[in-house]
Design a protein around this motif. Structure first.
Motif, mmCIF file in Angstrom:
data_model
loop_
_atom_site.group_PDB
_atom_site.id
_atom_site.type_symbol
_atom_site.label_atom_id
_atom_site.label_comp_id
_atom_site.label_asym_id
_atom_site.label_seq_id
_atom_site.Cartn_x
_atom_site.Cartn_y
_atom_site.Cartn_z
ATOM 1 N N ALA A 76 0.981 -1.115 -0.003
ATOM 2 C CA ALA A 76 0.027 0.207 -0.059
ATOM 3 C C ALA A 76 0.849 1.290 -0.101
ATOM 4 N N VAL A 77 1.966 1.235 0.815
ATOM 5 C CA VAL A 77 2.837 2.420 0.871
ATOM 6 C C VAL A 77 3.430 2.593 -0.566
ATOM 7 N N THR A 78 3.985 1.506 -1.072
ATOM 8 C CA THR A 78 4.396 1.533 -2.270
ATOM 9 C C THR A 78 3.787 2.122 -3.339
ATOM 10 N N ALA A 79 2.543 1.755 -3.551
ATOM 11 C CA ALA A 79 1.438 2.306 -4.530
ATOM 12 C C ALA A 79 1.534 3.964 -4.294
ATOM 13 N N GLY A 80 1.604 4.374 -2.969
ATOM 14 C CA GLY A 80 1.505 5.802 -2.810
ATOM 15 C C GLY A 80 2.639 6.430 -3.149
ATOM 16 N N VAL A 93 2.156 0.109 -15.237
ATOM 17 C CA VAL A 93 2.853 -1.110 -15.170
ATOM 18 C C VAL A 93 3.178 -1.596 -13.669
ATOM 19 N N PHE A 94 3.509 -0.510 -12.833
ATOM 20 C CA PHE A 94 3.911 -0.760 -11.384
ATOM 21 C C PHE A 94 2.444 -1.048 -10.724
ATOM 22 N N GLY A 95 1.380 -0.679 -11.133
ATOM 23 C CA GLY A 95 0.068 -1.210 -10.640
ATOM 24 C C GLY A 95 -0.165 -2.436 -10.766
ATOM 25 N N GLY A 96 0.029 -3.006 -12.091
ATOM 26 C CA GLY A 96 0.019 -4.248 -12.201
ATOM 27 C C GLY A 96 1.200 -5.253 -11.574
ATOM 28 N N ASP A 97 2.135 -4.480 -11.376
ATOM 29 C CA ASP A 97 3.086 -5.376 -10.346
ATOM 30 C C ASP A 97 2.599 -5.458 -9.069
ATOM 31 N N ILE A 98 2.016 -4.499 -8.509
ATOM 32 C CA ILE A 98 1.819 -4.600 -7.103
ATOM 33 C C ILE A 98 0.429 -5.682 -6.914
ATOM 34 N N VAL A 99 -0.437 -5.850 -8.163
ATOM 35 C CA VAL A 99 -1.438 -6.682 -7.985
ATOM 36 C C VAL A 99 -0.879 -8.068 -8.260
ATOM 37 N N ALA A 100 0.159 -8.174 -8.967
ATOM 38 C CA ALA A 100 0.954 -9.516 -9.064
ATOM 39 C C ALA A 100 1.578 -9.859 -7.862
ATOM 40 N N ALA A 101 2.170 -8.651 -7.062
ATOM 41 C CA ALA A 101 2.865 -9.164 -5.929
ATOM 42 C C ALA A 101 1.755 -9.633 -4.743
ATOM 43 N N ALA A 102 0.730 -8.953 -4.728
ATOM 44 C CA ALA A 102 -0.219 -9.025 -3.723
ATOM 45 C C ALA A 102 -0.687 -10.725 -3.991
ATOM 46 N N ALA A 103 -0.876 -11.017 -5.260
ATOM 47 C CA ALA A 103 -1.300 -12.553 -5.570
ATOM 48 C C ALA A 103 -0.341 -13.388 -5.622
ATOM 49 N N TYR A 104 0.909 -12.839 -5.100
ATOM 50 C CA TYR A 104 2.238 -13.772 -5.121
ATOM 51 C C TYR A 104 2.579 -14.578 -6.261
ATOM 52 N N VAL A 105 2.370 -13.814 -7.560
ATOM 53 C CA VAL A 105 2.762 -14.349 -8.880
ATOM 54 C C VAL A 105 3.840 -13.488 -9.498
ATOM 55 N N GLU A 106 4.523 -12.533 -8.713
ATOM 56 C CA GLU A 106 5.271 -11.430 -9.335
ATOM 57 C C GLU A 106 6.341 -12.003 -10.139
ATOM 58 N N ASN A 107 6.855 -13.062 -9.420
ATOM 59 C CA ASN A 107 7.880 -13.807 -10.205
ATOM 60 C C ASN A 107 7.866 -14.332 -11.832
ATOM 61 N N TRP A 108 6.451 -14.668 -11.957
ATOM 62 C CA TRP A 108 6.223 -15.083 -13.400
ATOM 63 C C TRP A 108 5.966 -13.871 -14.227
ATOM 64 N N ARG A 109 5.405 -12.965 -13.561
ATOM 65 C CA ARG A 109 5.213 -11.674 -14.362
ATOM 66 C C ARG A 109 6.743 -11.038 -14.919
ATOM 67 N N LEU A 110 7.619 -11.088 -13.794
ATOM 68 C CA LEU A 110 8.955 -10.405 -14.083
ATOM 69 C C LEU A 110 9.648 -11.690 -15.150
#
Length: 674
Positions: A76-80, A93-110
């Motif tokens: 949440a702080v990072t989004a701010g 792009v970063f908003g999508g990254d935050i969604v992926a990080a929250a869902a714990y799939v950021e590694n596949w997105r990266l």
């Protein structure tokens, strides 16, 4: 265990701070993987031995109260930070990254972004570090299921649970390790992030946990050697390895086995005393919060200061201790205690899911906060190349504006302003060695053309396609990421031989000779390749182009070279990305212009034009008078000229269609008549 965590987080922090004496600090993540595998496996096996079963509900509830509150706060702080400090062009792009990080799939997105040639200009994500947490969370999904299978087999055959567990782990560890070696060589950027190449590291920790009853029997002298030897292996890896290492391949055994050795030594109460020091224990206890906080603060600092350097990097990492300690004391620990004492597992999971939902919403809000694309009138008003005055078919000059009332695409939409040929799969990626042509133009046209090369050739398809349809030409497209059409030996962008490019071009040349089109159009982004001695020179590329084009011309296939456009360079902001610079200087667009001469030196044009002089029958089309005069302005005729890297925007290319038609058509008519 806290002492090991302290070593792991310390190496990661120093590495991310840019401390040059710790070039291999990324191995700290591998240490964390082994620790996690050991602790989680031990916890599950003990539950299995105690209760004869594993409660999935209790397991995931423990994970939720341990991980989610602090992670949700940081996201949440990072989004701010992205909204208030970052660039508007990065929000989507970063908003999508935050969604992926929250869902714990950021590694596949990266992982997907790492091998996407068109994502090369994307800024470093402030939640990139969540890739390792994503791997662990995916591990937590697989492991309990494995334990349930272990429980069934152990009861069915009356075998010891730990023996069955070890066997089950080996079934995962061995193929994962083998795949890690293969993938790290074939696609290192992808291999670094994906779960399949990392499971073996967590599995090694699990094997140590499965053998926990054996380790106390290890002689004290041997245990001391294992303890200090393991620490030495971890420290040596941090000091001696660097980003050139093929990772996580066989070299990852150094920190992984080193960590396993230290854990085994600890089971005999013979772990090095250093690990029990009060400071090490304190830092290890804070490691999760510190890992979460340090990276977004480092990235935000680069948005403010630019390149940090070692001193500023170390300062930011040190300051990260403050929010890490506060969140540890005020969020992480209280949430864990309340959930454990007052909430049922179902309630804990419910709260955890709600926190995840809130961070997903924060990411989506950040994405939607990106200003919408240009108003409808902008695309009509933007004439692009058609706004230029021509004399004898050549542009006489291009204004270099400071401010324009409207233009399209807007900076935040520039990256997406690319040909739909990518969505159709017309350009193969760096792993594919087999041509996959796409058809454009008139399917039954009497004149057959082919467009060959890399993305700099493909960028012209939105002008070439309508031209081909108007003239009843059949147009086939076969392009490959970062792979110009020639026999040249080039590198893959990581300094390694681009083997799949060589194989692809050999197959493509044979395909062209078999198809015998009337003409081929070629373009590419590089002017350099390796000669027979392994030296990278422009002469080697010229020789390769001359050889390939001569082969085609001798076969009766005309070659038409489309000169590469200048590569943006020396921009005052945006890492030489025109759209990012424009976003930073909306009221002084002329600051985002760059010298044509410098841009051409970085392009594929010098080698192509020289090679064309050596093969007189080759025709050349140079559209750069529509892109630059002495300087290359960012906006031409109310159209943003560049979309990403050195690629022209799709919108601008479309505006060049009538001019390209005038220059190309006489060449095609001559080719089809011969």
């Amino acid at each position: 265990m806290e002492g090991l965590r302290a070593i792991a987080i310390g190496s990661v922090l120093l590495y991310h701070a840019g401390i040059v004496v710790v070039p291999g600090g990324f191995i700290g993540v591998d240490v964390f993987f082994v620790i996690s595998g050991f602790l989680i496996t031990g916890q599950l096996v003990r539950e299995l031995e105690r209760d004869g079963r594993v409660s999935m509900l209790r397991f995931y509830a423990r994970r939720a109260r341990r991980l989610l509150p602090a992670a949700a706060l940081v996201l949440a702080v990072t989004a701010g930070l992205v909204f208030f400090v970052g660039s508007v062009v990065d929000r989507r792009v970063f908003g999508g990254d935050i969604v992926a990080a929250a869902a714990y799939v950021e590694n596949w997105r990266l992982a997907g972004r790492a091998v996407d040639y068109l994502a090369e200009g994307v800024s470093v994500s402030p939640v990139q570090h969540f890739w390792s947490l994503s791997v662990e969370e995916q591990f937590y999904i697989v492991w309990p299921l494995l334990l349930i299978l272990v429980a069934f087999v152990a009861r069915r055959f009356r075998w010891p649970a730990r023996v069955v567990m070890a066997a089950g782990l080996l079934v995962i560890v061995v193929p994962s390790f083998a795949w890690s070696i293969v993938m790290s060589t074939a696609s290192p950027a992808n291999a670094f992030f994906v779960t399949t190449t990392r499971l073996w590291e967590l599995g090694i920790g699990g094997l140590v946990a499965a053998g926990v009853a054996i380790w106390p029997r290890v002689p004290r002298a041997l245990a001391l050697i294992l303890g200090w030897g393991g620490i030495a292996a971890i420290v040596a890896g941090a000091l001696l390895l660097d980003e050139s290492a093929v990772w996580p391949g066989s070299l990852a055994l150094v920190p992984v086995l080193g960590t396993a050795a230290v854990i085994i030594a600890g089971a005999t109460n013979s772990a090095p005393g250093l690990l029990g020091h009060r400071l090490m224990v304190w830092l290890g206890g804070l490691s999760y919060s510190l890992y979460l906080w340090h990276w977004p603060l480092l990235i935000a600092a680069t948005w403010v200061w630019g390149e940090l350097g070692q001193k500023r990097g170390l300062l930011v990492v040190a300051l990260a201790l403050i929010p890490a300690w506060l969140s540890y004391k005020l969020v992480e620990n209280p949430a864990r205690r309340i959930a454990q004492e007052r909430w049922s597992p179902m309630m804990t999971l419910s709260v955890g899911l709600n926190l995840t939902a809130l961070t997903v919403i924060a990411g989506l809000l950040l994405t939607s906060s990106t200003p919408t694309s240009a108003p409808a009138s902008a695309s009509v008003q933007g004439k692009g190349a058609q706004s230029l005055e021509l004399e004898d078919g050549q542009a006489t000059g291009i204004p270099n504006p400071d401010v324009v009332e409207s233009y399209t695409p807007l900076p935040q939409d520039a990256v997406a302003d690319k040909p739909d040929a990518y969505d159709r799969g017309c350009q193969v990626d760096q792993q594919v060695a087999v041509p996959r042509p796409c058809s454009y133009g008139s399917e039954d046209g009497d004149t057959h053309l082919m467009l060959l090369g890399d993305s700099k050739a493909l960028q012209w398809i939105d002008a070439l396609d309508p031209i081909a349809k108007d003239h009843d030409w059949k147009l086939d497209v076969a392009t490959k990421s970062a792979c110009g059409f020639s026999s040249a030996q080039i590198n893959d962008g990581n300094g390694d031989p681009y083997v799949s490019c060589t194989e692809y071009n050999a197959a493509l040349l044979q395909m062209v000779l078999d198809e015998r089109p009337d003409a081929v159009m070629v373009s590419q982004t590089t002017s350099y390749s390796f000669d027979s001695s392994g030296e990278r020179t422009q002469e080697a590329m010229i020789d390769s182009l001359e050889s390939t084009w001569t082969t085609l011309e001798d076969a009766g296939i005309d070659v038409i070279v489309i000169a590469d456009n200048p590569d943006p360079t020396d921009l005052p902001a945006g890492d030489d990305e025109v759209y990012k610079c424009v976003a930073e200087f909306p009221d002084s667009l002329s600051d985002c212009a760059f010298a044509k001469s410098n841009g051409l030196e970085r392009s594929g044009t010098p080698a192509m034009l020289t090679a064309a002089e050596l093969v007189p029958s080759v025709d050349v089309i140079n559209m750069n008078d529509l892109v630059c005069t002495d300087v290359c302005p960012p906006v031409i005729g109310d159209v943003l000229a560049y979309r990403q890297g050195s690629h022209l925007s799709r919108t601008y290319v479309k505006t060049t269609t009538p001019i390209l038609d005038q220059r190309l058509t006489p060449m095609i008519k001559e080719a089809s008549a011969s």
